[in-house]
Design a protein around this motif. Structure first.
Motif, mmCIF file in Angstrom:
data_model
loop_
_atom_site.group_PDB
_atom_site.id
_atom_site.type_symbol
_atom_site.label_atom_id
_atom_site.label_comp_id
_atom_site.label_asym_id
_atom_site.label_seq_id
_atom_site.Cartn_x
_atom_site.Cartn_y
_atom_site.Cartn_z
ATOM 1 N N UNK B 161 0.827 -1.201 0.000
ATOM 2 C CA UNK B 161 0.000 0.000 0.000
ATOM 3 C C UNK B 161 0.861 1.251 0.000
ATOM 4 N N UNK B 162 1.887 1.249 0.843
ATOM 5 C CA UNK B 162 2.744 2.431 0.950
ATOM 6 C C UNK B 162 3.490 2.697 -0.359
ATOM 7 N N UNK B 163 3.851 1.641 -1.057
ATOM 8 C CA UNK B 163 4.660 1.839 -2.256
ATOM 9 C C UNK B 163 3.831 2.219 -3.467
ATOM 10 N N UNK B 164 2.590 1.751 -3.526
ATOM 11 C CA UNK B 164 1.807 2.004 -4.728
ATOM 12 C C UNK B 164 0.909 3.219 -4.569
ATOM 13 N N UNK B 165 0.719 3.661 -3.352
ATOM 14 C CA UNK B 165 -0.064 4.871 -3.110
ATOM 15 C C UNK B 165 -1.408 4.820 -3.836
ATOM 16 N N UNK B 166 -2.090 3.721 -3.705
ATOM 17 C CA UNK B 166 -3.350 3.579 -4.436
ATOM 18 C C UNK B 166 -4.561 3.499 -3.517
ATOM 19 N N UNK B 167 -4.590 4.354 -2.514
ATOM 20 C CA UNK B 167 -5.740 4.373 -1.630
ATOM 21 C C UNK B 167 -5.815 3.108 -0.790
ATOM 22 N N UNK B 168 -7.018 2.590 -0.601
ATOM 23 C CA UNK B 168 -7.195 1.455 0.287
ATOM 24 C C UNK B 168 -7.126 0.122 -0.426
ATOM 25 N N UNK B 169 -6.938 0.174 -1.744
ATOM 26 C CA UNK B 169 -6.935 -1.083 -2.481
ATOM 27 C C UNK B 169 -5.559 -1.339 -3.088
ATOM 28 N N UNK B 170 -5.064 -2.537 -2.889
ATOM 29 C CA UNK B 170 -3.808 -2.916 -3.521
ATOM 30 C C UNK B 170 -4.055 -4.096 -4.445
ATOM 31 N N UNK B 171 -3.183 -4.238 -5.422
ATOM 32 C CA UNK B 171 -3.270 -5.378 -6.326
ATOM 33 C C UNK B 171 -2.028 -6.235 -6.124
ATOM 34 N N UNK B 195 -7.710 -15.266 5.505
ATOM 35 C CA UNK B 195 -8.953 -15.415 6.265
ATOM 36 C C UNK B 195 -8.840 -14.741 7.622
ATOM 37 N N UNK B 196 -7.740 -14.992 8.312
ATOM 38 C CA UNK B 196 -7.526 -14.380 9.622
ATOM 39 C C UNK B 196 -7.606 -12.854 9.529
ATOM 40 N N UNK B 197 -7.061 -12.311 8.447
ATOM 41 C CA UNK B 197 -7.020 -10.855 8.321
ATOM 42 C C UNK B 197 -8.373 -10.251 7.988
ATOM 43 N N UNK B 198 -9.345 -11.096 7.648
ATOM 44 C CA UNK B 198 -10.693 -10.557 7.463
ATOM 45 C C UNK B 198 -11.134 -9.797 8.705
ATOM 46 N N UNK B 199 -10.766 -10.332 9.855
ATOM 47 C CA UNK B 199 -11.096 -9.671 11.105
ATOM 48 C C UNK B 199 -10.448 -8.305 11.261
ATOM 49 N N UNK B 200 -9.501 -7.981 10.377
ATOM 50 C CA UNK B 200 -8.843 -6.678 10.424
ATOM 51 C C UNK B 200 -9.167 -5.852 9.179
ATOM 52 N N UNK B 201 -10.309 -6.163 8.579
ATOM 53 C CA UNK B 201 -10.779 -5.334 7.471
ATOM 54 C C UNK B 201 -10.207 -5.673 6.113
ATOM 55 N N UNK B 210 -8.681 -5.215 -0.610
ATOM 56 C CA UNK B 210 -9.081 -3.949 -0.019
ATOM 57 C C UNK B 210 -8.699 -3.949 1.450
ATOM 58 N N UNK B 211 -8.019 -2.900 1.873
ATOM 59 C CA UNK B 211 -7.643 -2.787 3.281
ATOM 60 C C UNK B 211 -8.632 -1.832 3.940
ATOM 61 N N UNK B 212 -9.689 -2.402 4.486
ATOM 62 C CA UNK B 212 -10.797 -1.587 4.981
ATOM 63 C C UNK B 212 -10.475 -0.868 6.283
ATOM 64 N N UNK B 213 -9.689 -1.516 7.155
ATOM 65 C CA UNK B 213 -9.387 -0.907 8.450
ATOM 66 C C UNK B 213 -7.881 -0.853 8.663
ATOM 67 N N UNK B 214 -7.276 0.098 7.973
ATOM 68 C CA UNK B 214 -5.814 0.188 7.978
ATOM 69 C C UNK B 214 -5.288 0.330 9.406
#
Lengths: 257, 257
Positions: B161-171, B195-201, B210-214
């Motif tokens: 995320x930090x490197x691509x600077x593309x908001x909350x979504x990374x590819x 799956x575990x990270x679903x709990x973190x958005x 999508x990183x919903x809860x950064x």
DNA sequence: TGGATCGTTTGATAAATGTCAAGCAATGAG
DNA sequence: CTCATTGCTTGACATTTATCAAACGATCCA
């Protein structure tokens, strides 16, 4: 620096082939310092002003994250450390602490950077040293990612045997808790790993370890020249750097990590 | 080499500040080669005759032991690789294979070694590049030894995320099985880590994440500048090498390993 | 000598990770 | 379109590793 220490420092790979003039220019402002055991020389994140050269004692390089801590290397004389940070004039990525009483030569980072830019022979020596260090870390990562705990210990013991050439008995050069951190496991698991190796002829008696069935141990450990760097190479000039540097910024007994 | 590619190669850290003359001397005999996907460029243990410069495509560096295999880095343009082996004229410690159609510039190892010895500016550039690579590996080992699988993935995503600077979504730039190897886990476990990270958005949709809860994700991941190298530094000349080199012999999206 | 500290070992238990097998979705070829 | 292949996911299970607790021995110091 004491006149006594000059030959040993001079023999460091980073001074291979350099002129006396360059050697003096780099080490002219260097000074020798003594540290007691368990002293922090450098903390992660600190700015690095000196290249450290360990002349006597043992130094542990460690990394931390979130109240966890791991050992990246254990150095024995004569080794230099944190060269990469010095070359880039950057902050340290690992901490350094003495695990014995130490004698350390501290060489000005500025002098190193300046001299590199002036004397290509010195620049090449530095590049070769860094290459050796880099390759040591590649070995370390492969060891860590590809092998399990028991396999890492088995290879560590075989490497130790190969380097000390002391028959079937090796002496562990560090406390077991330090060894455990180096091998990437807990002290409890190291103890159990030793138990497992009893089935392969390994008898532990304090710091002394007898390798009773080397053949069996090798069949388990499968040492690999692309990971373990067993054989100290013949001192032909081309292979020298890779063999020597392995023991710098790494450890002489260091196939284990 | 095509005239088209010269500026990109010239911009490599190993040519920082070098004269046109030196640049020509090193690259004069270099040639560009195209490789299909899934081609082995180099096997562990091979003698290394060239420095490779990836101009287009993706290359995976891997290490093997006993029918196990792990990924040490994934390179994206413009990166050079196996510099350390070239400097020491030694055998390769890792294999390199294309994971996409690639364009690669191959520079004579002899030319590099010879020129280093003659032009201290070039020698310094090489030493700085190697230092950056070395520090990349230190980060990699700390990441591997100090963090668990889920934590490695979380930090990988934040770095991306930090490197691509593309908001909350990374590819995700690689197949998940490749990513798993890079992060030091099995594909099955990567899947469970997501799956575990679903709990973190974290919501996964194919290669889009999508990183919903950064904020929550960061509290779990605890990114650390001494491991993750998030911020591409400001281009001041001193810090440049460390930032740039991170992307060489490592990967632009590479905090993860 | 007694007591404290420290490193090590062992056991019981929990957590993390790997392995095997099956199923599903997307892709590409015939 | 249909089929085969490939990558991904999921579940059940085995293995490995970490954690917590306790005990032992050695060393150091008062």
């Amino acid at each position: 620096m004491r006149a006594n220490d000059i030959p040993r420092v001079r023999a460091l790979p980073i001074f291979a082939n350099v002129s006396d003039d360059t050697f003096k220019r780099v080490t002219g402002t260097a000074y020798l310092q003594r540290f007691p055991s368990n002293t922090t020389l450098l903390m992660e994140g600190d700015v690095v002003d000196f290249l450290y050269v360990l002349l006597d004692g043992q130094v542990e390089l460690q990394g931390t994250w979130k109240d966890k801590e791991t050992t990246l290397a254990i150095l024995r004389p004569v080794s230099s450390f944190i060269l990469a940070a010095v070359v880039l004039d950057a902050d340290a990525l690992m901490s350094a602490r003495t695990i014995e009483r130490c004698e350390i030569l501290m060489i000005s980072g500025d002098a190193i950077r300046k001299t590199m830019a002036e004397d290509p022979v010195f620049g090449v020596a530095i590049a070769r040293e860094l290459s050796g260090c880099y390759r040591g870390l590649v070995r370390s990562i492969k060891n860590q990612k590809l092998r399990g705990g028991v396999e890492r210990l088995a290879n560590y013991l075989l490497t130790l045997r190969a380097k000390t050439e002391g028959g079937d008995t090796v002496r562990l050069p560090h406390e077991k808790r330090v060894l455990a951190a180096l091998l990437g496991m807990t002290p409890e698991n190291l103890s159990r790993a030793f138990s497992t190796l009893q089935g392969y002829g390994v008898e532990v008696n304090g710091a002394d370890v007898r390798l009773g069935k080397v053949r069996d141990l090798e069949r388990l450990a499968r040492p690999d020249p692309l990971i373990d760097n067993h054989a100290p190479r013949a001192p032909d000039i081309l292979a020298e750097a890779d063999a020597e540097l392995w023991s710098t910024e790494r450890q002489r007994s260091g196939g284990g990590n």
